[in-house]
Design a protein around this motif. Structure first.
Motif, PDB file in Angstrom:
ATOM      1  N   THR A 261      20.635   8.262  -0.065  1.00 33.87           N
ATOM      2  CA  THR A 261      21.658   9.289   0.105  1.00 33.87           C
ATOM      3  C   THR A 261      22.200   9.719  -1.250  1.00 33.87           C
ATOM      4  OG1 THR A 261      23.598   9.888   1.436  1.00 33.87           O
ATOM      5  CG2 THR A 261      23.705   7.795   0.248  1.00 33.87           C
ATOM      6  N   ALA A 262      22.837  10.879  -1.285  1.00 33.75           N
ATOM      7  CA  ALA A 262      23.362  11.429  -2.544  1.00 33.75           C
ATOM      8  C   ALA A 262      24.737  10.833  -2.848  1.00 33.75           C
ATOM      9  CB  ALA A 262      23.469  12.949  -2.440  1.00 33.75           C
ATOM     10  N   VAL A 263      24.907  10.361  -4.065  1.00 34.96           N
ATOM     11  CA  VAL A 263      26.196   9.850  -4.520  1.00 34.96           C
ATOM     12  C   VAL A 263      26.487  10.442  -5.895  1.00 34.96           C
ATOM     13  CG1 VAL A 263      25.974   7.681  -3.252  1.00 34.96           C
ATOM     14  CG2 VAL A 263      25.168   7.806  -5.620  1.00 34.96           C
ATOM     15  N   ASP A 264      27.764  10.368  -6.298  1.00 34.02           N
ATOM     16  CA  ASP A 264      28.124  10.803  -7.642  1.00 34.02           C
ATOM     17  C   ASP A 264      29.310   9.979  -8.114  1.00 34.02           C
ATOM     18  OD1 ASP A 264      30.448  11.881  -6.496  1.00 34.02           O
ATOM     19  OD2 ASP A 264      29.640  13.920  -6.423  1.00 34.02           O
ATOM     20  N   ASP A 288      24.879  -0.884  -9.158  1.00 33.58           N
ATOM     21  CA  ASP A 288      23.978  -0.344 -10.169  1.00 33.58           C
ATOM     22  C   ASP A 288      23.943   1.179 -10.141  1.00 33.58           C
ATOM     23  OD1 ASP A 288      22.209  -0.930 -12.306  1.00 33.58           O
ATOM     24  OD2 ASP A 288      20.481  -0.465 -11.037  1.00 33.58           O
ATOM     25  N   LEU A 289      24.726   1.776  -9.230  1.00 29.03           N
ATOM     26  CA  LEU A 289      24.764   3.230  -9.101  1.00 29.03           C
ATOM     27  C   LEU A 289      26.001   3.794  -9.797  1.00 29.03           C
ATOM     28  CD1 LEU A 289      23.753   3.695  -5.338  1.00 29.03           C
ATOM     29  CD2 LEU A 289      22.355   4.212  -7.351  1.00 29.03           C
ATOM     30  N   PRO A 290      25.941   5.061 -10.245  1.00 23.84           N
ATOM     31  CA  PRO A 290      27.089   5.687 -10.930  1.00 23.84           C
ATOM     32  C   PRO A 290      28.132   6.193  -9.949  1.00 23.84           C
ATOM     33  CG  PRO A 290      25.275   7.238 -10.840  1.00 23.84           C
ATOM     34  CD  PRO A 290      24.752   5.955 -10.231  1.00 23.84           C
ATOM     35  N   VAL A 291      28.636   5.308  -9.088  1.00 28.76           N
ATOM     36  CA  VAL A 291      29.682   5.678  -8.137  1.00 28.76           C
ATOM     37  C   VAL A 291      31.046   5.299  -8.713  1.00 28.76           C
ATOM     38  CG1 VAL A 291      28.153   5.492  -6.145  1.00 28.76           C
ATOM     39  CG2 VAL A 291      29.458   3.489  -6.895  1.00 28.76           C
ATOM     40  N   GLY A 292      32.106   5.858  -8.122  1.00 24.83           N
ATOM     41  CA  GLY A 292      33.429   5.652  -8.674  1.00 24.83           C
ATOM     42  C   GLY A 292      34.099   4.370  -8.255  1.00 24.83           C
ATOM     43  N   TYR A 293      33.769   3.863  -7.076  1.00 18.77           N
ATOM     44  CA  TYR A 293      34.480   2.694  -6.549  1.00 18.77           C
ATOM     45  C   TYR A 293      33.544   1.932  -5.631  1.00 18.77           C
ATOM     46  CZ  TYR A 293      37.829   0.010  -3.708  1.00 18.77           C
ATOM     47  OH  TYR A 293      38.508  -1.001  -3.054  1.00 18.77           O
ATOM     48  N   VAL A 294      33.548   0.603  -5.773  1.00 21.23           N
ATOM     49  CA  VAL A 294      32.807  -0.276  -4.863  1.00 21.23           C
ATOM     50  C   VAL A 294      33.744  -1.413  -4.474  1.00 21.23           C
ATOM     51  CG1 VAL A 294      30.793  -1.741  -4.504  1.00 21.23           C
ATOM     52  CG2 VAL A 294      30.623   0.248  -6.025  1.00 21.23           C
ATOM     53  N   GLY A 295      34.016  -1.521  -3.186  1.00 26.86           N
ATOM     54  CA  GLY A 295      34.878  -2.585  -2.692  1.00 26.86           C
ATOM     55  C   GLY A 295      34.227  -3.296  -1.524  1.00 26.86           C
ATOM     56  N   ALA A 296      34.525  -4.583  -1.370  1.00 24.90           N
ATOM     57  CA  ALA A 296      33.924  -5.370  -0.290  1.00 24.90           C
ATOM     58  C   ALA A 296      34.990  -6.234   0.375  1.00 24.90           C
ATOM     59  CB  ALA A 296      32.789  -6.238  -0.818  1.00 24.90           C
ATOM     60  N   MET A 297      34.984  -6.250   1.694  1.00 23.70           N
ATOM     61  CA  MET A 297      35.954  -7.009   2.476  1.00 23.70           C
ATOM     62  C   MET A 297      35.514  -8.464   2.621  1.00 23.70           C
ATOM     63  SD  MET A 297      37.345  -6.163   6.321  1.00 23.70           S
ATOM     64  CE  MET A 297      38.532  -4.949   5.746  1.00 23.70           C
ATOM     65  N   GLY A 298      36.508  -9.337   2.749  1.00 20.31           N
ATOM     66  CA  GLY A 298      36.202 -10.744   2.982  1.00 20.31           C
ATOM     67  C   GLY A 298      37.314 -11.635   2.462  1.00 20.31           C
ATOM     68  N   SER A 299      37.285 -12.873   2.882  1.00 24.18           N
ATOM     69  CA  SER A 299      38.268 -13.850   2.424  1.00 24.18           C
ATOM     70  C   SER A 299      37.974 -14.264   0.991  1.00 24.18           C
ATOM     71  CB  SER A 299      38.227 -15.084   3.321  1.00 24.18           C
ATOM     72  OG  SER A 299      36.971 -15.742   3.183  1.00 24.18           O
ATOM     73  N   ARG A 300      38.864 -15.067   0.407  1.00 21.19           N
ATOM     74  CA  ARG A 300      38.619 -15.601  -0.936  1.00 21.19           C
ATOM     75  C   ARG A 300      37.337 -16.437  -0.946  1.00 21.19           C
ATOM     76  NH1 ARG A 300      42.016 -12.830  -4.355  1.00 21.19           N
ATOM     77  NH2 ARG A 300      44.124 -12.788  -3.505  1.00 21.19           N
ATOM     78  N   ARG A 301      37.151 -17.212   0.115  1.00 24.16           N
ATOM     79  CA  ARG A 301      35.947 -18.041   0.201  1.00 24.16           C
ATOM     80  C   ARG A 301      34.700 -17.176   0.276  1.00 24.16           C
ATOM     81  NH1 ARG A 301      34.812 -22.721   4.814  1.00 24.16           N
ATOM     82  NH2 ARG A 301      32.716 -23.300   4.096  1.00 24.16           N
ATOM     83  N   ALA A 390      37.357  13.369 -18.564  1.00 26.66           N
ATOM     84  CA  ALA A 390      38.096  14.097 -17.518  1.00 26.66           C
ATOM     85  C   ALA A 390      38.559  13.174 -16.414  1.00 26.66           C
ATOM     86  CB  ALA A 390      37.205  15.194 -16.929  1.00 26.66           C
ATOM     87  N   GLY A 391      38.232  11.880 -16.508  1.00 29.78           N
ATOM     88  CA  GLY A 391      38.696  10.940 -15.515  1.00 29.78           C
ATOM     89  C   GLY A 391      37.738  10.731 -14.376  1.00 29.78           C
ATOM     90  N   VAL A 392      36.447  10.935 -14.622  1.00 25.10           N
ATOM     91  CA  VAL A 392      35.459  10.804 -13.557  1.00 25.10           C
ATOM     92  C   VAL A 392      35.092   9.361 -13.348  1.00 25.10           C
ATOM     93  CG1 VAL A 392      33.230  11.625 -12.788  1.00 25.10           C
ATOM     94  CG2 VAL A 392      34.557  12.967 -14.354  1.00 25.10           C
ATOM     95  N   GLY A 393      34.508   9.082 -12.185  1.00 26.84           N
ATOM     96  CA  GLY A 393      34.028   7.755 -11.923  1.00 26.84           C
ATOM     97  C   GLY A 393      35.121   6.852 -11.438  1.00 26.84           C
ATOM     98  N   ARG A 394      36.198   7.460 -10.847  1.00 22.81           N
ATOM     99  CA  ARG A 394      37.305   6.653 -10.392  1.00 22.81           C
ATOM    100  C   ARG A 394      37.726   7.019  -8.987  1.00 22.81           C
ATOM    101  NH1 ARG A 394      40.575   8.597 -15.352  1.00 22.81           N
ATOM    102  NH2 ARG A 394      39.040   8.309 -16.962  1.00 22.81           N
ATOM    103  N   GLY A 395      36.788   7.409  -8.148  1.00 22.38           N
ATOM    104  CA  GLY A 395      37.104   7.534  -6.739  1.00 22.38           C
ATOM    105  C   GLY A 395      37.443   8.941  -6.311  1.00 22.38           C
TER     106      GLY A 395
END
Length: 399
Positions: A261-264, A288-301, A390-395
């Motif tokens: 899929t297309a991302v930026d 490894d992709l030039p996306v602005g934000y990567v987050g993952a859900m889960g406990s500390r463990r 310009a502030g790119v890559g931040r969501g």
């Protein structure tokens, strides 16, 4: 300007001249950012706001004057005034630099054509000269998504090329900004300050995991203006009925979908599956992709196990450092709706390089100014260079 684009488009179609007042610079704390506009037509009808009310009257009168005189653009500066409760000023303590110009659809047809692209949802950048040679101030040049100038001209030569290159880079980044060019005979002989109004396509939010938290996050993402996709490999859960607010619901293995899929640089990737067989292949690719934000859900463990598996899979610490995990800000969230607020709050903070701390504990201006940066020496910015400044890559996107 983009805040009143639909009304300006209608006035242009009707052939109605108007005066356009645009905030071209902001210093300190001000209610609205650079690029925000007010317009007044010949009948005295006004649309838009640039200060939330405290200087609107003065701007309105200046617009009427410029429209009546049919003269050159005018500049006005508004700052804080505490000597007279009725004086024109910004009670918030900020300063606004405003450019007022007359627009006549009969003599500026390219302006209406650019507005047509904007209201039709086509990615467009309108570059407006806010400082420079007398005959260029107020002039506009429209640039389309492919980086080509489509409407208007400044000097018909090197200046057009230099402004087009910068505006095209900002359009790809999805952010309005002010740029400085000139004093370089090889690219732009005149020194110019140009405000580039960017009407970009909607940024993407990719949500992996068709869970209850995803339904709430879909609603929050759509509210913020994202084009939201929900993806899950399980067809019984990934249905349009369960996610009516999503623009797209996809049944596929998450990493396989992301790969094609297309991302930026404005894309936000939210991994809510907290299942290693989905998470690890997906995160290896996402980080490894030039996306602005990567987050993952889960406990500390789960987070510690996830880090271990990513390292075992060969992912470097530099790439892993991009991961927001556990996802979201510490708001004490429990419900899916509260968790969605926590996640989008982190995306917004990441977008603006903000701390996420309470404003009551901070100091200094609340609103960050629009960046102003010079053109590179060769006059041809690469996407990474212009985007970073310009502030790119931040969501998420902005005005």
């Amino acid at each position: 300007m983009l805040n009143i684009a639909e009304t300006l488009h209608r006035w242009c179609r009707e052939g109605r001249p108007f005066a356009l007042a645009t905030v071209v610079d902001v210093t300190g704390s001000a209610p609205l950012p650079a690029g925000t506009s007010v317009a007044v037509d010949a009948d005295g009808n006004a649309v838009g706001s640039i200060s939330g009310g405290c200087v609107e009257g003065a701007v309105y009168e200046l617009c009427r004057q410029v429209l009546h005189d049919q003269g050159a653009p005018q500049r006005a500066w508004f700052g804080y005034s505490d000597d007279d409760a009725f004086a024109v000023g910004l009670t918030c303590g900020g300063e606004l630099d405003v450019l007022v110009r007359r627009v006549d659809p009969a003599t500026d047809p390219h302006f209406g054509a650019a507005l047509d692209d904007i209201v039709q949802g086509r990615p467009t950048a309108v570059a407006q000269v806010v400082d420079g040679p007398y005959d260029l101030v107020g002039s506009t040049l429209c640039v389309l998504a492919d980086g080509t100038a489509s409407y208007g001209t400044l000097d018909g030569g090197m200046t057009d090329s230099a402004v087009t290159a910068q505006a095209g880079a900002l359009l790809r980044s999805g952010r309005t900004a002010r740029i400085e060019l000139g004093s370089d005979a090889a690219t732009c002989p005149d020194r110019l300050s140009v405000l580039v109004h960017v009407a970009a396509s909607r940024p993407r939010m990719l949500i992996f995991g068709a869970v209850d938290f995803a339904a709430a996050l879909t609603r929050a993402g759509r509210f913020l203006g994202y084009q939201v996709t929900v993806c899950d490999a399980r067809p019984v859960f990934a249905t349009a009925a369960r996610f009516p607010d999503a623009d797209e619901v996809v049944v596929d293995w998450p990493h396989r979908y992301l790969e094609h899929t297309a991302v930026d640089a404005r894309t936000a990737v939210c991994v809510l599956t907290h299942d290693a067989k989905f998470d690890i292949p997906l995160l290896r690719l996402a980080l490894d992709l030039p996306v602005g934000y990567v987050g993952a859900m889960g406990s500390r463990r789960t987070h510690e196990q996830r880090l271990r598996l990513l390292r075992e899979a060969g992912m470097s610490d530099e790439h892993i450092a991009r991961l927001h995990s556990p996802i979201g800000l510490d708001l004490g969230a429990h419900t899916p709706e509260e968790t969605a607020v926590s996640i989008v709050a982190e995306i917004i903070a990441s977008t603006n390089l903000a701390s996420g701390m309470p404003l009551s504990r901070g100091a200094g201006p609340i609103h960050r100014p629009v960046p102003v940066f010079p053109a590179p020496a060769n006059g041809r910015p690469g996407l990474d260079e212009a985007a970073a400044r310009a502030g790119v890559g931040r969501g998420a996107g902005s005005r």
